[in-house]
Enzyme design. Structure first.
Site, PDB file in Angstrom:
ATOM      1  N   GLU A 230      44.789   4.252  29.081  1.00 41.44           N
ATOM      2  CA  GLU A 230      45.748   4.960  27.952  1.00 41.44           C
ATOM      3  C   GLU A 230      45.613   6.665  28.281  1.00 41.44           C
ATOM      4  O   GLU A 230      45.001   7.119  26.986  1.00 41.44           O
ATOM      5  CB  GLU A 230      45.898   4.375  27.081  1.00 41.44           C
ATOM      6  CG  GLU A 230      46.445   3.305  27.469  1.00 41.44           C
ATOM      7  CD  GLU A 230      47.216   2.710  27.656  1.00 41.44           C
ATOM      8  OE1 GLU A 230      48.432   3.495  27.738  1.00 41.44           O
ATOM      9  OE2 GLU A 230      47.782   1.547  27.656  1.00 41.44           O
TER      10      GLU A 230
ATOM     11  N   CYS B 264      50.953  11.254  22.110  1.00 38.18           N
ATOM     12  CA  CYS B 264      50.698  10.893  23.072  1.00 38.18           C
ATOM     13  C   CYS B 264      51.869  10.840  23.560  1.00 38.18           C
ATOM     14  O   CYS B 264      52.567  11.321  24.591  1.00 38.18           O
ATOM     15  CB  CYS B 264      49.789   9.538  23.395  1.00 38.18           C
ATOM     16  SG  CYS B 264      50.525   8.034  22.514  1.00 38.18           S
TER      17      CYS B 264
HETATM   18  P1  NAD Z   1      39.718  12.883  24.568  1.00 38.66           P
HETATM   19  O1  NAD Z   1      39.683  12.682  26.410  1.00 38.66           O
HETATM   20  O2  NAD Z   1      38.792  14.107  23.902  1.00 38.66           O
HETATM   21  O3  NAD Z   1      38.680  11.591  24.163  1.00 38.66           O
HETATM   22  C1  NAD Z   1      38.868  10.198  23.798  1.00 38.66           C
HETATM   23  C2  NAD Z   1      37.583   9.937  23.270  1.00 38.66           C
HETATM   24  O4  NAD Z   1      35.992   9.529  24.342  1.00 38.66           O
HETATM   25  C3  NAD Z   1      36.902  10.025  22.597  1.00 38.66           C
HETATM   26  O5  NAD Z   1      36.086   9.127  22.141  1.00 38.66           O
HETATM   27  C4  NAD Z   1      35.673  10.804  22.732  1.00 38.66           C
HETATM   28  O6  NAD Z   1      34.000  10.524  22.350  1.00 38.66           O
HETATM   29  C5  NAD Z   1      35.901  10.072  24.277  1.00 38.66           C
HETATM   30  N1  NAD Z   1      34.427  10.342  25.203  1.00 38.66           N
HETATM   31  C6  NAD Z   1      34.398  12.073  25.610  1.00 38.66           C
HETATM   32  N2  NAD Z   1      34.006  11.850  26.829  1.00 38.66           N
HETATM   33  C7  NAD Z   1      33.455  10.591  27.827  1.00 38.66           C
HETATM   34  C8  NAD Z   1      32.453  10.594  29.100  1.00 38.66           C
HETATM   35  N3  NAD Z   1      32.319  11.687  28.903  1.00 38.66           N
HETATM   36  N4  NAD Z   1      32.773   9.207  28.684  1.00 38.66           N
HETATM   37  C9  NAD Z   1      33.121   7.964  27.963  1.00 38.66           C
HETATM   38  N5  NAD Z   1      33.793   8.213  26.695  1.00 38.66           N
HETATM   39  C10 NAD Z   1      33.962  10.492  26.263  1.00 38.66           C
HETATM   40  O7  NAD Z   1      40.938  12.665  23.701  1.00 38.66           O
HETATM   41  P2  NAD Z   1      40.761  12.899  22.152  1.00 38.66           P
HETATM   42  O8  NAD Z   1      41.697  14.438  22.672  1.00 38.66           O
HETATM   43  O9  NAD Z   1      40.529  12.208  21.592  1.00 38.66           O
HETATM   44  O10 NAD Z   1      42.956  12.179  22.460  1.00 38.66           O
HETATM   45  C11 NAD Z   1      43.997  12.786  22.907  1.00 38.66           C
HETATM   46  C12 NAD Z   1      44.609  12.428  24.738  1.00 38.66           C
HETATM   47  O11 NAD Z   1      44.272  11.016  23.672  1.00 38.66           O
HETATM   48  C13 NAD Z   1      45.194  13.021  24.208  1.00 38.66           C
HETATM   49  O12 NAD Z   1      45.711  13.125  25.365  1.00 38.66           O
HETATM   50  C14 NAD Z   1      46.930  12.379  23.826  1.00 38.66           C
HETATM   51  O13 NAD Z   1      47.828  12.165  24.471  1.00 38.66           O
HETATM   52  C15 NAD Z   1      45.998  11.138  24.718  1.00 38.66           C
HETATM   53  N6  NAD Z   1      46.552   9.732  23.989  1.00 38.66           N
HETATM   54  C16 NAD Z   1      47.138   8.421  25.034  1.00 38.66           C
HETATM   55  C17 NAD Z   1      47.423   7.730  24.302  1.00 38.66           C
HETATM   56  C18 NAD Z   1      48.254   6.480  25.191  1.00 38.66           C
HETATM   57  O14 NAD Z   1      48.084   5.675  24.174  1.00 38.66           O
HETATM   58  N7  NAD Z   1      48.740   6.207  26.627  1.00 38.66           N
HETATM   59  C19 NAD Z   1      47.634   7.346  22.592  1.00 38.66           C
HETATM   60  C20 NAD Z   1      47.054   8.422  21.762  1.00 38.66           C
HETATM   61  C21 NAD Z   1      46.476   9.343  22.358  1.00 38.66           C
END
Ligand code: NAD
Length: 490
Positions: free
Chosen positions: A233, A267
């Site tokens: 997502e 998002c």
């Molecule tokens: P991010 O991708 O920076 O981090 C998300 C999670 O992934 C965090 O817990 C982080 O620690 C972890 N992570 C980072 N590197 C990783 C790796 N290599 N392997 C596994 N996990 C790893 O995103 P964010 O800044 O926390 O969230 C914002 C983003 O999320 C925005 O793009 C937003 O649109 C999206 N979002 C999508 C939805 C949806 O339902 N589609 C909902 C909420 C947020």
């Protein structure tokens, strides 16, 4: 001693809490415990799981102020917005708990003419241990869309919350243990990106990831080594389309809310508006007027809070600068609206479609309002980014027709983001917004594998799947099929 990290109040910079950084060995140990717990959780059956999940629902509802306060302190959003996302999450727990048995339990299907002597059934069995990796922007609602549905589908869950909101993650896991004290069915591992990466490699049976598209791709790559299935997502560049016959006041209010609530860090937030040329000026004027009155801050009167992640301020600044440099017009605010840790509302108009401000997720209280000559043009432009998460359409007469042409997973008609609060509606995107679904029946099945069972009821002489079959058997069935399907579509 294990390394630690702090979660900070984004408005004040104060430390909210300190958590350990779980390394690969720690994560593996937690997953091993979860595996044991998953057997017990699956064994207690749908009705006992329902009882526990409903108890959790009630516990969260009873302590909603405590949770909302923590979400406010750690993520920066207003207490009311924190409460709102918690209310939605509670409703989802209720729905998932009450529907799991019906959606996932064994059911009969027609065996068809060829196998009429069999009973055919399907049931949906748990994967075992699901790893949930969450973002910070909706630290309750978003991961709970995976956690709740995975639990209701009989899986144990290991949750890696965002490093910006670990205390909220820990709160959810701690309160679940109050209603399920017997086994560690829901556990938390805290840390930075590396801890999330370790979870992908720790032997879980499925990963549910919510976050940025860039990280989603890394997660998918890591999971490919073990063919671990993934739900991804990711972000969006959502549109709000306004037709010439729309209720302009409602559409402008929706655009302002969609763009600015949670400081635009949503998002499914509204980042682009395409308004019909006949109503464009009114839309632009009214939306800017509403947004002019919105004040960010950290007190009860604030419309929204600070940017949670300091680095996002740079993205917002880059997009606003690019929109103007590319020929767009700042109707409200502009580069000067970025006043860390806050961003005041920004309305931009007539930004070229090729601008980075149109093509990439901004994630701030910024909305671009562009003019279109027709709904065809609006749809074409709406579909012209790599994302495809959600959309909103305002039209008195053509809402469904426009919605059907949008390349998104969700559409709200004459409202914005409303689909997220309807537990029976699946939630998820296409393209760079990811794939797989949380919520609704699809969301329950996302966390289960189907198992098909064909059971022989009545042995018949015409067996074809045996070396003892008669020489004429296959020919007889072929003749039957020829006669049945000869000459027509019916
Ligand atoms: P991010 O991708 O920076 O981090 C998300 C999670 O992934 C965090 O817990 C982080 O620690 C972890 N992570 C980072 N590197 C990783 C790796 N290599 N392997 C596994 N996990 C790893 O995103 P964010 O800044 O926390 O969230 C914002 C983003 O999320 C925005 O793009 C937003 O649109 C999206 N979002 C999508 C939805 C949806 O339902 N589609 C909902 C909420 C947020």
């Amino acid at each position: 001693m294990a390394d630690t990290f702090d979660s900070l109040d984004p408005a004040t910079g104060e430390v909210v809490a300190t958590f350990p950084i779980a390394g690969a060995a720690d994560v593996r140990a937690v997953v091993a415990e979860a595996r044991e717990a998953s057997r017990w959780w699956a064994m207690i059956g749908f009705s006992e799981r329902k009882k526990r999940l409903l108890a959790w629902r009630s516990l969260i509802a009873g302590r909603i102020d405590e949770l909302a306060d923590l979400v406010h302190r750690e993520g920066g959003k207003t207490r009311d917005d924190a409460m709102l996302e918690t209310i939605l999450a509670i409703d989802h727990i209720d729905w998932a708990a009450k529907h799991a048995a019906k959606v996932l339990g064994r059911r009969s299907v027609s065996p068809g003419l060829l196998s009429a002597n069999h009973a055919a059934t399907i049931q949906y069995l748990p994967y075992g241990v699901v790893g949930v990796i969450g973002p910070w922007n909706y630290p309750v609602f978003t991961p709970m869309g995976s956690i709740t549905y995975a639990l209701a589908a009989s899986n144990a869950v290991v949750f890696k919350p965002s490093e910006f909101t670990p205390a909220v993650g820990e709160w959810l896991v701690r309160t679940f243990a109050e209603v399920v004290p017997e086994q560690p069915v829901l556990q938390v591992v805290t840390g930075l990106g590396e801890t999330g990466a370790a979870l992908c490699e720790a032997g879980v049976d499925k990963i549910a990831f919510t976050g940025s598209s860039a990280t989603g791709k890394k997660v998918m790559q890591a999971c490919s080594a073990t063919l671990t299935p993934v739900l991804v997502e990711c972000g969006g560049k959502d549109v709000l389309i306004i037709d010439e016959d729309a209720d302009i006041e409602a559409a402008a209010q929706a655009a302002a809310w969609g763009a600015c609530s949670n400081a635009g860090q949503t998002c499914v937030g509204t980042e682009r508006v395409y308004a019909h040329e006949k109503v464009y000026d009114k839309v632009l004027h009214r939306t800017a007027e509403i947004m002019r009155d919105l004040q960010p801050g950290n007190d009860g009167g604030a419309a929204y809070g600070p940017m949670t992640m300091p680095s996002q301020l740079d993205v917002v600044r880059r997009h606003v600068d690019a929109a103007i440099a590319d020929g767009g017009r700042a109707v409200l605010g502009g580069p000067e609206s970025i006043a860390p840790p806050y961003v005041r509302p920004v309305v931009l108009a007539e930004v070229p479609e090729t601008s980075v401000a149109i093509q990439e997720e901004t994630f701030g209280p910024v909305v671009i309002i562009n003019k279109v000559a027709s709904m065809d043009e609006a749809v074409t432009k709406a579909n012209a980014t790599p994302y495809g998460l959600a959309a909103a359409v305002f039209s008195r007469s053509a809402g469904e027709r426009i919605a059907a042409r949008l390349r998104t997973g969700m559409v709200a008609i004459n409202s914005v983001i409303s689909f997220a609060g309807i537990p029976s509606l699946p939630f998820g995107g296409v393209g760079e917004s990811g794939f797989g679904r949380i919520h609704g029946e699809d969301g329950l099945r996302e966390f289960a594998r189907s198992q098909s069972v064909a059971k022989l009821r009545v042995p018949i002489p015409l067996v074809v799947t045996s070396f003892a079959r008669k020489p004429y058997a296959v020919r007889l069935i072929a003749d039957m099929m020829r006669r049945r399907f000869r000459g027509g579509a019916s």
